[in-house]
Structures are given as C-alpha cells and as structure tokens.
Design a protein around this motif. Structure first.
Motif, PDB file in Angstrom:
ATOM      1  N   ASP A 168      43.054  36.709  44.404  1.00  0.00           N
ATOM      2  CA  ASP A 168      43.281  37.624  45.531  1.00  0.00           C
ATOM      3  C   ASP A 168      44.466  37.142  46.362  1.00  0.00           C
ATOM      4  O   ASP A 168      45.317  36.362  45.899  1.00  0.00           O
ATOM      5  CB  ASP A 168      41.974  37.764  46.335  1.00  0.00           C
ATOM      6  CG  ASP A 168      41.838  39.114  47.011  1.00  0.00           C
ATOM      7  OD1 ASP A 168      42.438  39.281  48.090  1.00  0.00           O
ATOM      8  OD2 ASP A 168      41.148  39.996  46.469  1.00  0.00           O
ATOM      9  N   ASP A 169      44.517  37.586  47.583  1.00  0.00           N
ATOM     10  CA  ASP A 169      45.612  37.333  48.524  1.00  0.00           C
ATOM     11  C   ASP A 169      45.925  35.831  48.634  1.00  0.00           C
ATOM     12  O   ASP A 169      45.021  34.998  48.553  1.00  0.00           O
ATOM     13  CB  ASP A 169      45.152  37.868  49.883  1.00  0.00           C
ATOM     14  CG  ASP A 169      46.284  38.071  50.856  1.00  0.00           C
ATOM     15  OD1 ASP A 169      47.403  37.635  50.567  1.00  0.00           O
ATOM     16  OD2 ASP A 169      46.030  38.677  51.904  1.00  0.00           O
TER      17      ASP A 169
ATOM     18  N   ASP B 236      34.800  46.221  52.353  1.00  0.00           N
ATOM     19  CA  ASP B 236      34.814  44.762  52.481  1.00  0.00           C
ATOM     20  C   ASP B 236      33.435  44.239  52.848  1.00  0.00           C
ATOM     21  O   ASP B 236      33.203  43.028  52.834  1.00  0.00           O
ATOM     22  CB  ASP B 236      35.816  44.333  53.560  1.00  0.00           C
ATOM     23  CG  ASP B 236      37.217  44.191  52.995  1.00  0.00           C
ATOM     24  OD1 ASP B 236      37.376  44.259  51.763  1.00  0.00           O
ATOM     25  OD2 ASP B 236      38.165  44.011  53.791  1.00  0.00           O
TER      26      ASP B 236
END
Ligand code: DGJ
Length: 750
Positions: free
Chosen positions: A379-380, A561
């Motif tokens: 991910d990020d 989320d």
C-alpha cells in the motif's frame, strides 16, 4: 481544445450510425425472453421489454415524446391508446408540466425538472423539443433505439438512446448536438428522465455515508417536492451513491412487491432528482450535476451524457439487487460476461501504514502465502519521499531507503511464494511537498490568485489538462512495464475544492466537470489496453468512487476504510443493494479495530469478510499458531465457496439493520451449491438464534448439508430437500457476542 472535441464528438456519432442497420418493419419484436423493442407505427408507440419490465414511450399530439408506461412486463398486443398530451390542470400547471415528458427542454412553461437547459447567444433560454424520427438497430450487444428530437425553432438536436440488456436493464443516455451556426451553452444535461405512474405511496431507498461509514441504507416515503441525490464534489462521493430503488409502501418487501430502480454510470459530479410533481407523479431526472455546470458547444459540436440504467421487478428489493448484480457481471465489469474471480489479497496498509520496506513486506508476504493468500499488495508509502501523508504524492519513483534494491527482489520473492504482486497508487493527486509540484505548480486544480485548499495535505491534479493526462498515463505505464505488476490499487483521497482551470478559455473552464472524468476513463482504458492482464481496484479513501462508470474499467472496489466486522455487516448489506458482492473487497484486520476500538474474534472477522472478496490486512506476522491455523482453515473454506459468493445470487435472509442477528445466502450460478453465513452480533436473555430459512433453491431437489462447524449446527440432517431447507430451515447454536458460522448445501439430484 474545442476543435478536438468537435471532431471527436461528431466522429463518434457518425461511426455509431454507420455501423448500425435500420429495422424497417413497422411492428417488430424478438423473443420475449430477450430484450425487445416493438414499434407501433400507427400509434407511434415504442414498447421496450426486457426481463420482468416493459417501458413504453410515444409521440403525442403536441409532437412531444412522452412516457406511456414503466412497470410489469406487458405481453401481446397493447391496449395503449394513441398518446395525447395531458391537459392544463390550472393556469399554474401547463401541459408540459402535467404530461410525463421523456426528455423535457426548459421551455414552453415547464415548471418541473428539465432534462436539458440551454443558453443561446442571443439571450434566449427557451427550448421545446419535438419528435423528429427514430432508428432501431440490433447488434451483438442487444437492441437499441435512437429517437431524435429537435428544438421547435433552433437547430439543436437531441439524440435519445435506449439500449436493451437481456438481464432486465434499460440503458439510457443522450447526445446533445449543436447544428446552429453559433455557440451555445448547456447549463443542465440529463442522461434521461424516468416517470412513474401517479401514486402517493411510493417509498424510496437510497444510500448515504461518509468516510468510514459508507453504504447506509435509507427508506423513506417520497414526499411532494424534490429529493435530490447528488455529488458536487467532482467524483462519485462517499456521501450518496448514484443508485435508487422505489417501492410501494406496505407492499414492497425484500422478496415481494414492485421495485423501480436505477443507477448512474458517472464518476464525476452527478445528480438524480426525484420529484413528486403536483399531479403526484414521480419524475426522476439523472445525469450531470447542474451545479456550477456550463458546457459550451460551438457550431457542430455535441455533448454525450453518462448512461442512466433502469430496471423493474415485481419480486422485491432482493430481486432488484440480483438483477443489478447479474447485469454488472455480464455487461459492465472488465471481463464481462465472465469476469475473473477475485483473488485473496493481502494488503499491508493497516499493518504498516507508511512504514513499508523490503524486509517488512517480505515477512508479511511469507506469512500471507502460508495462509493461502494469492496476491500481495504493498500500500501507500513505497515511493518518493513518502514517510507520511505530508509529502511525496506525484513522485512515482521507488524510495531507495525503503527498497534499496528496487521492487524487483520483493516481486520475485512474491512470485516464488506463488502469489502475484500489486501496488498502491494515487495518480490524480500531488503533495505541495513533492518534486512534481515544485516543477508544475500550475498542474494543481485552482483559481489563480485564490488560496488553494489542501485536504490530507494534498491537491488534486487537473486531469482535464492534456499534459497532466499524458504525465499520469506515462508514469503508470512505466511503473507497470518496468515491474511485474498484476494489480493496482488506485486511490483518490480527497474531493475537489477550487475547480479552476486557468489555462482554458474562461468560457470553457467549467468543462472540467466532464473533461476530467473523460480523461480519467481514457487513462484507465489506455493503460488496460497496453497491459491487458493488469487488474485495478477503485478506492477513494474507502467507497468514495463506486459507480457503473468506473466499474467498466476496474475489477473491484474498496467499499470502506472501516474494517470493524460489526460495522462491516451493515456496510456490506447496504453495498449489496446496489453492487455485486463479487467486487466488494473485505479484509480481515487486527483488533482492537483502529476506528471503533472493538475487539471481535478472528473467526467472526473472517466470516464477515468472506461474504465478499476476501482479503487480509492484519499484521499476520503477529498471529500465533492457533490464529494461523484458523486463518488457513478459513481461507481454504472460502476457496470452496468463492464462485458462489462472488458470482452467485445473493439473498439477504436477515438484515443486520436494527437486529442482533443477521444472515446472508448465495446460490451458485448453476444452482448446485449455496452457502449461508449467519452472524450473532450480541446475545440477549439466552435467546436462540432464529431459524435460518434458505432461499433460491430447487424445492424438489435433495441437497447434502454441511456445516463449517458441526458443533454450531447440532442435529443437522446430512441431506435435506430444497423445500425443507427453505421451509423448516436450519437451527444454529450461536451464543454470546460475535459468534458466526456458515452452512453449505450441495445439490445431489438434477
Ligand atoms: C485510503 C485507503 O482507503 C486506504 O486503504 C489506504 O490505501 C490509504 N488511503 C493509504 O493512504
């Protein structure tokens, strides 16, 4: 800029027409099982039927196109009489407002919602659309009707398209064409208007939310006046999804009664206006959001609207969703009519946040693979100077401190472990603290001289600009070409604030609402064309960009989320009203949950995530032997029911809303397997779990019945008929808080 649009718009129109052939018979129809368009030339009525629905329109004595009918499928010769405009009911209610027009221009005294509003250069803003002609065509994708309307005086044409899909869905969109010799400005352009017969007992469902709380289902009576579902945010939005369903109060339930429903395919600002008119008719107008909208058309140019999809069933809200799910699988999603099953993903976000590095990701990958995960996603945090959300967006090079050897060693090891590899990107954004912003501050959306509003320390790149579009496509293409990447998680973490486009001429700047999204779609399509095996997830800080426009270009979505398993039950239930659970990615994450601080047992978390596309987001390196073994068992079980869950027919047996228990069932496409998940959220007074009556089975057939956990389904016969499963049902022994289980039935007889 304007020249390009002129050329491409008219070319698109021409090529569409030249490819099609005209059906000349005056009363023609195909088999009733299929979608069919029947035209009665004498009455000038088109009767469009598909699935359980008929939709009829006709040309009235005022030369206007009006809705004749939308509802239960009509067979055989029609009793419909020649269309006539409705009379003025009072001097305040002229015929254009009392008549259910198919696509009303703002003019002729219209007081209800217009589908089209145009400003002409001489100051005129009146538009009265008369019927011109029609063209019916048949192609591999189904039958299509085009009806051409024209303003009574000006050379403004509107092409109304009706495409019939066999799943019971009618797709409608329009093309507005300026054949005058001057420029004009479109101030409102709907894809379509849908009219329901008069009633004061309509009840509507719609979905609202916010970050961390998407997909909340609402039910309310439709009142006099307007109910406006919309996004003014530049993208679909978490707040309202472009979907509605309308039933009759007291009659429509989950499994019975009429439901009229619709869904808009647009990932920009949109609006669906539901209006109960003075004559108690419900008029639904959907398309571009007119807020801040102005789209100039110079002579010869045309604007195409998004597609508005509509359907009808007499079998309740559950069937309405099943029609949509099937339609999405067979017509919308990449790979339709047979989209690929979603792999089991491991995603590092909740485990590591921005703290990604080679060793950490490899440790997670090793453990994930041992559990049965099929795709490892970083991910990020892997790129630029991205240590937190203050910097780095826009700089899409691999961070050397975190991955000193680049991504290759990680990807190679992931492959050795038998998984494919995916990575997070947020292509449409830039942090002011980035090389990209320092080089191209003008690429961020803004009104020059005005302050820019940051959100999560980032700005939106103006993707309507061709140079920004080229940059985004180039970096994504390079990333996917240079690395063996099977999957992109495409994120989008803020809404628009100052939607300026200073490099465009002032009169054209509001085109940004259309051109941004067109360019987004074009980047996605071109990237997929260059990398046909690439799969993409649409994420926007959770479920902020889920609609039938983006879903034509992305295999799956991240619905929220919020990964708390209790909240997820409601989120997933709401989601399932509008979209297929096959695209709904659901991770098992750690407890206490980061948002609700709730601690829910691992098995319950797995069983909740399994009712969509299962994924894992926990720090799996911390799972002990028991947890690992449980996870392995759950993943192995999911693989045995995955096609049924992801591509079967969904039955919401017991809704989680306002209930301490819930249950959901999926019946496989061929009817040979069904799986039911039952969840006890919280037990009170030692009450037993309610009998779970299955649905959608073959009553006369015999099924082998298997419980995931025999102790939770005591005295379960090994075999039961479909009627027994749907009538007597199954008794479960669930107890305490957060207890859950699954039952699988497999058909033994033909
Ligand atoms: C928002 C997404 O919804 C999360 O899953 C995660 O990818 C973060 N962005 C990363 O910044």
């Amino acid at each position: 800029m304007a020249l390009n649009r002129t050329a491409s718009a008219s070319l698109q129109l021409m090529s569409r027409f030249s490819l099609l052939f005209v059906v000349t018979v005056t009363f023609s129809g195909h088999s009733l099982a299929q979608g069919t368009i029947r035209y009665d030339a004498a009455k000038q009525i088109w009767q469009i039927s598909t699935g359980e629905m008929t939709y009829a329109i006709g040309v009235n004595d005022q030369h206007a196109l009006q809705t004749m009918y939308w509802g239960r499928r009509l067979e055989g010769a029609s009793a419909m009489t020649t269309p006539r405009a409705y009379p003025e009911t009072a001097s305040f209610d002229p015929p254009v407002s009392t008549t259910p027009l198919e696509y009303a221009g703002w003019g002729g005294g219209l007081t209800t919602e217009p589908a089209l509003k145009i400003s002409f250069p001489d100051g005129n803003r009146s538009l009265v659309l008369d019927y011109v002609d029609e063209e019916r065509t048949a192609g591999p994708g189904g039958e299509q009707l085009e009806i051409r309307l024209k303003d009574r005086l000006a050379e403004v044409y509107v092409h109304l398209f009706y495409k019939v899909y066999p799943q019971g869905i009618l797709a409608r969109w329009s093309v507005i064409e300026n054949r005058t010799k001057a420029s004009l400005t479109i101030e409102r352009a709907a894809s379509a208007t849908l009219n329901l017969p008069p009633s004061t007992h309509y009840e509507m469902n719609w979905l609202t939310g916010r970050w961390g709380a998407e997909w909340q289902l609402h039910t309310a009576a439709i009142q006099a006046g307007h109910t406006v579902l919309e996004s003014r945010r530049g993208s679909t939005g978490h707040q309202t999804n472009p979907w509605f369903a309308i039933g009759q109060a007291g009659e429509t339930t989950e499994e019975a009664g009429p439901v009229w429903f619709g869904e808009l395919g647009w990932s920009g600002s949109w609006q669906i206006d539901l209006e109960q008119t003075d004559s108690r008719r419900v008029k639904i107008t959907g398309g571009y959001n007119p807020f801040d909208f102005a789209y100039p058309l110079t002579a010869g140019q045309a604007l195409t609207t998004p597609v508005f999809y509509a359907g009808y069933t007499g079998k309740g809200r559950g069937e309405a969703s099943r029609i949509l799910h099937r339609f999405q699988r067979e017509e919308i999603l990449p790979g339709a009519p047979r989209p690929k099953l979603r792999p089991i993903i491991y995603n590092s976000w909740e485990a590591t946040e921005f703290n990604v590095n080679e060793a950490g990701q490899l440790a997670l990958a090793e453990k994930a693979a041992s559990i049965g995960v099929e795709r490892m996603v970083i991910d990020d945090g892997w790129f630029g100077q991205r240590k937190n959300d203050h910097a780095g967006l826009g700089d899409w090079y691999v961070n050397q401190e975190k991955f000193p050897h680049g991504l290759k060693p990680v990807i190679d090891r992931v492959h050795q472990l038998g998984m494919d590899f995916g990575i997070w990107v947020e292509p449409e954004m830039v942090n002011p603290d980035s090389d990209l912003y320092r080089k191209h501050p003008e690429w961020a959306m803004n009104f020059p001289g005005r302050p820019r509003t940051e959100a999560r320390n980032q700005l939106v790149l103006n993707l309507a600009r061709e140079d920004v579009k080229a940059y985004v496509l180039a970096f994504l293409d390079k990333l996917v070409t240079e690395n063996d990447i099977a999957f992109l998680k495409w994120d989008y973490n803020r809404n628009w604030s100052e939607p300026g486009w200073d490099s465009a001429a002032p009169a054209e700047q509001k085109e940004i609402y259309v051109r941004y999204v067109d360019n987004l779609y074009s980047v996605l399509s071109e990237l997929r064309r260059r990398h046909p095996k690439l799969e993409i997830e649409s994420c926007s800080g959770g479920g902020g960009r889920v609609d039938l426009g983006i879903l034509k270009r992305t295999e799956e979505v991240w619905p929220s989320d919020n990964t708390d398993a209790l909240d997820r039950l409601s989120i997933q239930d709401g989601f399932s009203h509008a979209y297929t659970p096959g695209i709904m990615v659901a991770w098992v994450t750690d407890v206490p949950n980061f948002l609700d601080k709730r601690s829910i047992p691992l098995e319950f978390r797995f069983l909740v995530a399994m009712s969509g596309a299962l994924g894992i987001g926990s720090d799996v390196t911390k799972w002990n032997a028991d947890e690992t073994a449980l996870a392995q068992r759950m993943v192995a079980f999911y693989k045995t029911v995955r096609p049924t869950v992801q591509q079967g027919s969904l039955y919401r047996l017991v809704s989680p809303e306002g209930s301490e228990q819930s249950a959901v069932e999926y019946v496989g496409q061929d009817g040979r397997q069904a799986v039911a998940f039952a969840y006890l959220h919280s037990q009170h007074y030692g009450e037993p779990f309610q009998t779970v009556r299955l649905a959608g089975l073959d009553g006369a057939a015999t099924y082998r019945v298997k419980a995931l956990d025999a102790a939770k389904a005591a005295r379960l016969p090994e075999e039961m008929t479909g009627n027994e499963l749907m009538g007597m049902g199954i008794s479960l022994r669930l107890a305490g808080d957060y207890d859950a289980t699954a039952i699988v039935v497999e058909k033994l007889t033909q």
